[in-house]
Scaffold this motif. Structure first.
Motif, PDB file in Angstrom:
ATOM      1  N   PHE A  75       0.888  -1.113   0.012  1.00  0.00           N
ATOM      2  CA  PHE A  75      -0.079  -0.058  -0.065  1.00  0.00           C
ATOM      3  C   PHE A  75       0.588   1.152   0.156  1.00  0.00           C
ATOM      4  CE2 PHE A  75      -2.442  -3.260   2.194  1.00  0.00           C
ATOM      5  CZ  PHE A  75      -3.616  -3.351   1.152  1.00  0.00           C
ATOM      6  N   GLY A  76       1.905   1.445   0.650  1.00  0.00           N
ATOM      7  CA  GLY A  76       2.706   2.385   0.807  1.00  0.00           C
ATOM      8  C   GLY A  76       1.879   3.641   1.581  1.00  0.00           C
ATOM      9  N   PHE A  77       0.935   3.569   2.394  1.00  0.00           N
ATOM     10  CA  PHE A  77       0.111   4.454   3.033  1.00  0.00           C
ATOM     11  C   PHE A  77       0.821   5.166   4.104  1.00  0.00           C
ATOM     12  CE2 PHE A  77      -4.225   2.340   2.263  1.00  0.00           C
ATOM     13  CZ  PHE A  77      -4.242   2.857   0.920  1.00  0.00           C
ATOM     14  N   ASP A  78       0.689   6.610   4.651  1.00  0.00           N
ATOM     15  CA  ASP A  78       1.231   7.131   5.392  1.00  0.00           C
ATOM     16  C   ASP A  78       0.566   6.940   6.805  1.00  0.00           C
ATOM     17  OD1 ASP A  78       2.640   9.039   7.135  1.00  0.00           O
ATOM     18  OD2 ASP A  78       1.699  10.618   6.257  1.00  0.00           O
ATOM     19  N   LEU A  79       1.001   6.057   7.644  1.00  0.00           N
ATOM     20  CA  LEU A  79       0.543   5.409   8.747  1.00  0.00           C
ATOM     21  C   LEU A  79       1.048   6.074   9.936  1.00  0.00           C
ATOM     22  CD1 LEU A  79       0.152   1.630   7.738  1.00  0.00           C
ATOM     23  CD2 LEU A  79      -1.536   3.610   7.523  1.00  0.00           C
ATOM     24  N   THR A  80       0.528   6.428  11.041  1.00  0.00           N
ATOM     25  CA  THR A  80       0.948   6.819  12.205  1.00  0.00           C
ATOM     26  C   THR A  80       0.803   6.097  13.540  1.00  0.00           C
ATOM     27  OG1 THR A  80      -1.047   8.225  12.449  1.00  0.00           O
ATOM     28  CG2 THR A  80       1.031   9.312  11.235  1.00  0.00           C
ATOM     29  N   ASP A  81      -0.500   5.513  13.491  1.00  0.00           N
ATOM     30  CA  ASP A  81      -0.601   4.809  14.924  1.00  0.00           C
ATOM     31  C   ASP A  81      -1.926   3.961  14.869  1.00  0.00           C
ATOM     32  OD1 ASP A  81      -2.609   6.887  14.722  1.00  0.00           O
ATOM     33  OD2 ASP A  81      -1.492   8.314  16.315  1.00  0.00           O
ATOM     34  N   PHE A  82      -2.116   3.093  15.964  1.00  0.00           N
ATOM     35  CA  PHE A  82      -3.454   2.566  16.193  1.00  0.00           C
ATOM     36  C   PHE A  82      -4.099   3.328  17.203  1.00  0.00           C
ATOM     37  CE2 PHE A  82      -0.338  -0.534  14.529  1.00  0.00           C
ATOM     38  CZ  PHE A  82      -1.359  -1.286  13.686  1.00  0.00           C
ATOM     39  N   LEU A  83      -5.401   3.917  16.884  1.00  0.00           N
ATOM     40  CA  LEU A  83      -6.036   4.767  17.902  1.00  0.00           C
ATOM     41  C   LEU A  83      -7.065   3.967  18.498  1.00  0.00           C
ATOM     42  CD1 LEU A  83      -6.354   8.039  15.802  1.00  0.00           C
ATOM     43  CD2 LEU A  83      -4.710   7.612  17.742  1.00  0.00           C
ATOM     44  N   GLU A  84      -7.558   2.634  18.179  1.00  0.00           N
ATOM     45  CA  GLU A  84      -8.772   2.004  18.560  1.00  0.00           C
ATOM     46  C   GLU A  84      -8.274   0.783  19.000  1.00  0.00           C
ATOM     47  OE1 GLU A  84     -12.212   2.751  15.876  1.00  0.00           O
ATOM     48  OE2 GLU A  84     -10.438   3.052  14.655  1.00  0.00           O
ATOM     49  N   SER A  85      -8.886   0.223  19.878  1.00  0.00           N
ATOM     50  CA  SER A  85      -8.780  -1.154  20.334  1.00  0.00           C
ATOM     51  C   SER A  85      -8.988  -2.226  19.284  1.00  0.00           C
ATOM     52  CB  SER A  85      -9.579  -1.485  21.756  1.00  0.00           C
ATOM     53  OG  SER A  85      -9.384  -2.437  22.217  1.00  0.00           O
ATOM     54  N   PRO A  86      -8.147  -3.176  19.216  1.00  0.00           N
ATOM     55  CA  PRO A  86      -8.532  -4.295  18.222  1.00  0.00           C
ATOM     56  C   PRO A  86     -10.013  -4.821  18.806  1.00  0.00           C
ATOM     57  CG  PRO A  86      -6.179  -4.363  18.956  1.00  0.00           C
ATOM     58  CD  PRO A  86      -7.072  -3.449  20.015  1.00  0.00           C
ATOM     59  N   GLN A  87     -10.666  -5.436  17.950  1.00  0.00           N
ATOM     60  CA  GLN A  87     -12.042  -5.950  18.531  1.00  0.00           C
ATOM     61  C   GLN A  87     -11.972  -7.604  17.946  1.00  0.00           C
ATOM     62  OE1 GLN A  87     -15.621  -5.012  15.319  1.00  0.00           O
ATOM     63  NE2 GLN A  87     -15.038  -3.371  16.892  1.00  0.00           N
ATOM     64  N   VAL A  88     -12.765  -8.276  18.849  1.00  0.00           N
ATOM     65  CA  VAL A  88     -13.005  -9.568  18.433  1.00  0.00           C
ATOM     66  C   VAL A  88     -14.380  -9.832  18.140  1.00  0.00           C
ATOM     67  CG1 VAL A  88     -12.826 -12.218  19.147  1.00  0.00           C
ATOM     68  CG2 VAL A  88     -11.066 -10.695  19.384  1.00  0.00           C
ATOM     69  N   ALA A  89     -14.868 -10.216  16.903  1.00  0.00           N
ATOM     70  CA  ALA A  89     -16.484 -10.351  16.544  1.00  0.00           C
ATOM     71  C   ALA A  89     -16.817 -11.813  16.818  1.00  0.00           C
ATOM     72  CB  ALA A  89     -16.697  -9.741  15.558  1.00  0.00           C
ATOM     73  N   ARG A  90     -17.738 -12.296  17.132  1.00  0.00           N
ATOM     74  CA  ARG A  90     -18.479 -13.410  17.422  1.00  0.00           C
ATOM     75  C   ARG A  90     -19.738 -13.198  16.414  1.00  0.00           C
ATOM     76  NH1 ARG A  90     -22.732 -16.054  19.200  1.00  0.00           N
ATOM     77  NH2 ARG A  90     -22.720 -18.153  19.719  1.00  0.00           N
ATOM     78  N   TYR A  91     -19.808 -13.910  15.293  1.00  0.00           N
ATOM     79  CA  TYR A  91     -20.961 -13.943  14.559  1.00  0.00           C
ATOM     80  C   TYR A  91     -21.722 -15.446  14.564  1.00  0.00           C
ATOM     81  CZ  TYR A  91     -19.104  -9.888  12.092  1.00  0.00           C
ATOM     82  OH  TYR A  91     -18.625  -8.363  11.932  1.00  0.00           O
ATOM     83  N   GLY A  92     -22.998 -15.363  15.342  1.00  0.00           N
ATOM     84  CA  GLY A  92     -23.303 -16.880  15.695  1.00  0.00           C
ATOM     85  C   GLY A  92     -24.646 -17.067  14.818  1.00  0.00           C
ATOM     86  N   ALA A  93     -24.727 -18.342  14.317  1.00  0.00           N
ATOM     87  CA  ALA A  93     -26.037 -18.725  13.520  1.00  0.00           C
ATOM     88  C   ALA A  93     -27.286 -18.630  14.065  1.00  0.00           C
ATOM     89  CB  ALA A  93     -25.814 -20.043  12.943  1.00  0.00           C
ATOM     90  N   GLU A  94     -27.361 -18.574  15.552  1.00  0.00           N
ATOM     91  CA  GLU A  94     -28.708 -18.519  16.205  1.00  0.00           C
ATOM     92  C   GLU A  94     -29.262 -17.105  16.248  1.00  0.00           C
ATOM     93  OE1 GLU A  94     -25.271 -16.847  18.903  1.00  0.00           O
ATOM     94  OE2 GLU A  94     -25.333 -18.701  17.619  1.00  0.00           O
ATOM     95  N   ARG A  95     -28.326 -16.029  15.913  1.00  0.00           N
ATOM     96  CA  ARG A  95     -28.761 -14.777  15.774  1.00  0.00           C
ATOM     97  C   ARG A  95     -28.555 -14.382  14.201  1.00  0.00           C
ATOM     98  NH1 ARG A  95     -26.006 -10.702  19.126  1.00  0.00           N
ATOM     99  NH2 ARG A  95     -27.655  -9.323  18.726  1.00  0.00           N
ATOM    100  N   GLU A  96     -28.112 -15.375  13.214  1.00  0.00           N
ATOM    101  CA  GLU A  96     -28.087 -14.981  11.996  1.00  0.00           C
ATOM    102  C   GLU A  96     -27.067 -13.747  11.874  1.00  0.00           C
ATOM    103  OE1 GLU A  96     -31.841 -13.950  10.016  1.00  0.00           O
ATOM    104  OE2 GLU A  96     -32.502 -15.970  10.432  1.00  0.00           O
ATOM    105  N   GLY A  97     -25.901 -13.955  12.471  1.00  0.00           N
ATOM    106  CA  GLY A  97     -24.823 -13.021  12.550  1.00  0.00           C
ATOM    107  C   GLY A  97     -24.285 -12.427  11.191  1.00  0.00           C
ATOM    108  N   HIS A  98     -24.344 -11.086  10.960  1.00  0.00           N
ATOM    109  CA  HIS A  98     -23.839 -10.843   9.834  1.00  0.00           C
ATOM    110  C   HIS A  98     -23.208  -9.202  10.071  1.00  0.00           C
ATOM    111  CE1 HIS A  98     -27.947  -8.968  10.377  1.00  0.00           C
ATOM    112  NE2 HIS A  98     -27.452  -8.115   9.547  1.00  0.00           N
ATOM    113  N   PHE A  99     -22.854  -8.562   9.199  1.00  0.00           N
ATOM    114  CA  PHE A  99     -22.290  -7.086   8.984  1.00  0.00           C
ATOM    115  C   PHE A  99     -22.715  -6.528   7.318  1.00  0.00           C
ATOM    116  CE2 PHE A  99     -19.279  -3.904  10.858  1.00  0.00           C
ATOM    117  CZ  PHE A  99     -20.203  -2.871  10.778  1.00  0.00           C
ATOM    118  N   ASP A 100     -23.565  -5.872   7.440  1.00  0.00           N
ATOM    119  CA  ASP A 100     -24.182  -5.567   5.908  1.00  0.00           C
ATOM    120  C   ASP A 100     -22.935  -4.709   5.191  1.00  0.00           C
ATOM    121  OD1 ASP A 100     -25.599  -5.407   3.651  1.00  0.00           O
ATOM    122  OD2 ASP A 100     -27.354  -4.387   4.476  1.00  0.00           O
TER     123      ASP A 100
END
Length: 183
Positions: A75-100
């Protein structure tokens, strides 16, 4: 510019298991809650933020190194930092997990500075059906490799989604790297 960059075996199966176990041992929050209203038609998942789990500090060390190498290679992007916490997501079939369809860059002080999105597949693909991470960097939709431990990096402005999980559970790690506005 490459529309996305894959890193096979960014995490080992044992590291994926350890990360999932850490998150299962902590409270996971409903990702459908956006600005005090429910938005389950957009996203249905449960989240853990790794900044809240001290035993997961090793994840950032690994991701910082991988992101630096991938950014130089693709990519060669100008990157400076990580401002947000990493997140772990759980997508379960019982709730039809998704992200549009969405992009990760947006308004606000933090989201406007997102440059690269990193998603690591924590689940074994045999453990769930559906739950495909799809990218739309142009007029074509591309499915991302589902091999366990594989990381995909892409510009945060790229449209992407997770299709509904129809069986089992899909776990993923997501984080963003930040920098000055694109020009």
């Amino acid at each position: 510019m490459t529309p996305f960059h894959l890193i096979p075996e960014a995490l080992s199966p044992a590291e994926c298991d350890a990360l999932i176990a850490l998150c299962q041992g902590h409270e996971m929050k409903d990702a459908g809650l956006v600005r005090q209203t429910t938005a389950h038609q957009i996203r249905r998942a449960e989240l853990s933020w790794l900044d809240d789990i001290p035993e997961a500090s090793w994840v950032m060390d690994r991701m910082i190194r991988l992101v630096a190498e991938a950014n130089r290679a693709a990519f060669g992007f100008d990157l400076t930092d990580f401002l947000e916490s990493p997140q772990v997501a759980r997508y379960g079939a019982e709730r039809e997990g998704h992200f549009d369809w969405h992009s990760d860059i947006g308004s606000g002080q933090v989201a406007a500075k997102r440059k690269l999105t990193i998603v690591v597949q924590l689940s074994d693909p045999a453990d769930y059906q559906g739950g495909v991470l799809e990218l739309r960097p142009d007029s074509n939709i591309r499915e991302v490799e589902r091999a366990r431990g594989t990381a995909v990096l892409f510009p945060s402005f790229v449209l992407h989604r997770v299709t509904p999980v129809t069986e089992g559970t899909r776990w993923s790690l997501t984080l963003w790297t930040h920098g000055p506005a694109f020009r």
